[in-house]
Design a protein around this motif. Structure first.
Motif, PDB file in Angstrom:
ATOM      1  N   THR A  94       0.830  -1.205   0.000  1.00  0.00           N
ATOM      2  CA  THR A  94       0.000   0.000   0.000  1.00  0.00           C
ATOM      3  C   THR A  94       0.862   1.252   0.000  1.00  0.00           C
ATOM      4  N   SER A  95       2.098   1.137   0.509  1.00  0.00           N
ATOM      5  CA  SER A  95       3.053   2.247   0.510  1.00  0.00           C
ATOM      6  C   SER A  95       4.170   1.911  -0.479  1.00  0.00           C
ATOM      7  N   LEU A  96       4.167   2.584  -1.625  1.00  0.00           N
ATOM      8  CA  LEU A  96       5.126   2.286  -2.684  1.00  0.00           C
ATOM      9  C   LEU A  96       6.402   3.105  -2.498  1.00  0.00           C
ATOM     10  N   PRO A  97       7.539   2.617  -2.997  1.00  0.00           N
ATOM     11  CA  PRO A  97       8.766   3.421  -2.924  1.00  0.00           C
ATOM     12  C   PRO A  97       8.610   4.706  -3.731  1.00  0.00           C
ATOM     13  N   GLN A  98       9.191   5.779  -3.214  1.00  0.00           N
ATOM     14  CA  GLN A  98       9.141   7.067  -3.912  1.00  0.00           C
ATOM     15  C   GLN A  98      10.256   7.186  -4.949  1.00  0.00           C
ATOM     16  N   ARG A  99      11.399   6.535  -4.682  1.00  0.00           N
ATOM     17  CA  ARG A  99      12.532   6.565  -5.614  1.00  0.00           C
ATOM     18  C   ARG A  99      13.148   5.177  -5.716  1.00  0.00           C
ATOM     19  N   LEU A 100      13.623   4.868  -6.902  1.00  0.00           N
ATOM     20  CA  LEU A 100      14.326   3.601  -7.127  1.00  0.00           C
ATOM     21  C   LEU A 100      15.529   3.906  -8.005  1.00  0.00           C
ATOM     22  N   ILE A 101      16.722   3.646  -7.488  1.00  0.00           N
ATOM     23  CA  ILE A 101      17.972   3.886  -8.205  1.00  0.00           C
ATOM     24  C   ILE A 101      18.532   2.532  -8.636  1.00  0.00           C
ATOM     25  N   TYR A 102      18.792   2.384  -9.918  1.00  0.00           N
ATOM     26  CA  TYR A 102      19.262   1.096 -10.454  1.00  0.00           C
ATOM     27  C   TYR A 102      20.627   1.279 -11.106  1.00  0.00           C
ATOM     28  N   ILE A 103      21.577   0.424 -10.754  1.00  0.00           N
ATOM     29  CA  ILE A 103      22.878   0.409 -11.425  1.00  0.00           C
ATOM     30  C   ILE A 103      22.820  -0.581 -12.574  1.00  0.00           C
ATOM     31  N   SER A 104      22.817  -0.048 -13.783  1.00  0.00           N
ATOM     32  CA  SER A 104      22.851  -0.846 -14.993  1.00  0.00           C
ATOM     33  C   SER A 104      24.288  -0.846 -15.536  1.00  0.00           C
ATOM     34  N   THR A 105      24.458  -1.046 -16.826  1.00  0.00           N
ATOM     35  CA  THR A 105      25.786  -1.135 -17.416  1.00  0.00           C
ATOM     36  C   THR A 105      25.832  -0.392 -18.746  1.00  0.00           C
ATOM     37  N   THR A 106      26.989   0.178 -19.059  1.00  0.00           N
ATOM     38  CA  THR A 106      27.175   0.791 -20.362  1.00  0.00           C
ATOM     39  C   THR A 106      27.241  -0.259 -21.470  1.00  0.00           C
ATOM     40  N   GLY A 107      27.293  -1.530 -21.091  1.00  0.00           N
ATOM     41  CA  GLY A 107      27.256  -2.606 -22.085  1.00  0.00           C
ATOM     42  C   GLY A 107      25.976  -2.616 -22.901  1.00  0.00           C
ATOM     43  N   VAL A 108      24.918  -1.928 -22.423  1.00  0.00           N
ATOM     44  CA  VAL A 108      23.668  -1.902 -23.199  1.00  0.00           C
ATOM     45  C   VAL A 108      23.850  -1.180 -24.526  1.00  0.00           C
ATOM     46  N   TYR A 109      24.885  -0.339 -24.648  1.00  0.00           N
ATOM     47  CA  TYR A 109      25.117   0.377 -25.906  1.00  0.00           C
ATOM     48  C   TYR A 109      25.744  -0.511 -26.980  1.00  0.00           C
ATOM     49  N   THR A 120      21.605   9.743 -25.096  1.00  0.00           N
ATOM     50  CA  THR A 120      20.626   9.729 -26.192  1.00  0.00           C
ATOM     51  C   THR A 120      20.949   8.677 -27.246  1.00  0.00           C
ATOM     52  N   SER A 121      22.105   8.033 -27.132  1.00  0.00           N
ATOM     53  CA  SER A 121      22.477   6.993 -28.095  1.00  0.00           C
ATOM     54  C   SER A 121      21.579   5.769 -27.909  1.00  0.00           C
ATOM     55  N   PRO A 122      21.160   5.115 -28.996  1.00  0.00           N
ATOM     56  CA  PRO A 122      20.290   3.942 -28.849  1.00  0.00           C
ATOM     57  C   PRO A 122      21.032   2.775 -28.214  1.00  0.00           C
ATOM     58  N   VAL A 123      20.278   1.933 -27.501  1.00  0.00           N
ATOM     59  CA  VAL A 123      20.885   0.715 -26.955  1.00  0.00           C
ATOM     60  C   VAL A 123      20.946  -0.328 -28.064  1.00  0.00           C
ATOM     61  N   ARG A 124      22.079  -0.998 -28.160  1.00  0.00           N
ATOM     62  CA  ARG A 124      22.295  -2.056 -29.150  1.00  0.00           C
ATOM     63  C   ARG A 124      23.063  -3.192 -28.497  1.00  0.00           C
ATOM     64  N   PRO A 125      22.455  -3.883 -27.546  1.00  0.00           N
ATOM     65  CA  PRO A 125      23.191  -4.928 -26.824  1.00  0.00           C
ATOM     66  C   PRO A 125      23.624  -6.051 -27.756  1.00  0.00           C
ATOM     67  N   HIS A 126      24.875  -6.480 -27.595  1.00  0.00           N
ATOM     68  CA  HIS A 126      25.433  -7.525 -28.445  1.00  0.00           C
ATOM     69  C   HIS A 126      25.445  -8.893 -27.771  1.00  0.00           C
ATOM     70  N   THR A 127      25.182  -8.934 -26.466  1.00  0.00           N
ATOM     71  CA  THR A 127      25.264 -10.186 -25.716  1.00  0.00           C
ATOM     72  C   THR A 127      23.987 -10.365 -24.900  1.00  0.00           C
ATOM     73  N   ASP A 128      23.708 -11.615 -24.528  1.00  0.00           N
ATOM     74  CA  ASP A 128      22.564 -11.861 -23.649  1.00  0.00           C
ATOM     75  C   ASP A 128      22.750 -11.178 -22.309  1.00  0.00           C
ATOM     76  N   ARG A 129      23.991 -11.069 -21.851  1.00  0.00           N
ATOM     77  CA  ARG A 129      24.261 -10.375 -20.590  1.00  0.00           C
ATOM     78  C   ARG A 129      23.755  -8.932 -20.656  1.00  0.00           C
TER      79      ARG A 129
END
Length: 283
Positions: A94-109, A120-129
């Motif tokens: 009933t009480s939702l988090p107000q903020r959520l900070i996620y550490i992702s990876t630059t590997g998504v590019y 602003t660059s599109p994500v173009r992941p090359h691996t399943d990871r």
């Protein structure tokens, strides 16, 4: 007073904890119960639970106003089930988090052949990871749109620190690619500082690249480490030769070459790096 929940109790969490002192209670999710006394000593309130087993996560619902999600996806597939399990339990409260900070990876590019990239660059992941990370980001953005939670995504490159350097690779004499791809880095303390800044200054549904000021060819990175620690400098082989001796995971990191801008995080989160380059850390 705020309250914090850390998902992914590792090196970055250890760096974040002192920066949150006095700001409110900090809960940490621990997969191993034997690790709980250590986190209690560090000032956290540890909770047993495992993202791979959703039934162990029920106590997380409504627990904290700010969630710091540092846990990586599982090792297989293209979907991040761990993030899905976490968001399912957070969304039932009933009480939702107000903020959520996620550490992702630059590997998504993916790879840009050394060209410069920004948020602003599109994500173009090359691996399943990397595809699992894109899936996690998409889940989190959808959660933010659905619930009004301010989701901030921090895309980090290679994270290093005093006890997080690839010195064993140098000692074993593992060669590097002759093609010498570009790499990006961030010290784990500066990443932790970025997390804390994002808790107050990060814009909702915003992505930030958390990279230092000096991308390096991989040979320069390992060369600096070798010189500083008095270890042999690595040798170089063409990539087709490395394919015969390195495992697929290490190969996948060496196949990607990119240089990443960091103006947005400096401008919006008002950050100056404690270690603006790997050389500044080594000195």
């Amino acid at each position: 007073m705020n309250s914090y929940l850390i998902i992914g109790a590792g090196n970055v969490a250890r760096r974040v904890l002192p920066l949150l002192k006095g700001l409110g209670p900090v809960f940490t999710l621990c997969r191993r119960t034997e690790a709980m006394p250590q986190w209690r000593t560090l000032g956290a309130l540890p909770l047993p639970g495992d993202l791979d087993h959703p039934h162990t996560l029920q106590r997380l619902a409504g627990l904290a106003r700010t969630v710091l999600h540092f846990a990586p996806p599982g090792p297989t597939g293209q979907d991040d089930a761990r993030t899905r399990h976490l968001l399912a339990v957070l969304g039932r409260a009933t009480s939702l988090p107000q903020r959520l900070i996620y550490i992702s990876t630059t590997g998504v590019y993916g790879s840009s052949a050394g060209a410069w990239l920004d948020e602003t660059s599109p994500v173009r992941p090359h691996t399943d990871r990397a595809r699992r990370r894109v899936n996690a980001e998409n889940q989190l953005r959808a959660f933010g749109r659905r619930t009004g939670c301010h989701v901030v995504i921090l895309r980090a490159p290679g994270i290093y620190g005093e006890h997080r350097l690839p010195l064993e690779r140098l000692r074993r004499g593992v060669p590097l690619p002759l093609e010498n791809p570009w790499t990006n880095h961030i010290h784990e303390l500066d990443l932790a500082r970025s997390v804390v800044a994002a808790c107050t200054l990060g814009k909702p549904q915003r992505v930030y690249n958390v990279v230092d000021d000096q991308p390096l060819p991989v040979g320069d990175f390992y060369g600096s480490l070798a010189q500083h620690h008095h270890l042999p400098r690595p040798s170089f082989l063409p990539f087709h030769e490395l394919e015969k001796i390195l495992d697929p995971l290490n190969l996948s990191f060496l196949q990607e070459s990119r240089r990443i801008h960091n103006q947005r995080i400096k401008r919006e989160l008002h950050l100056n790096w404690r270690y603006p380059s790997v050389d500044s850390f080594l000195k």
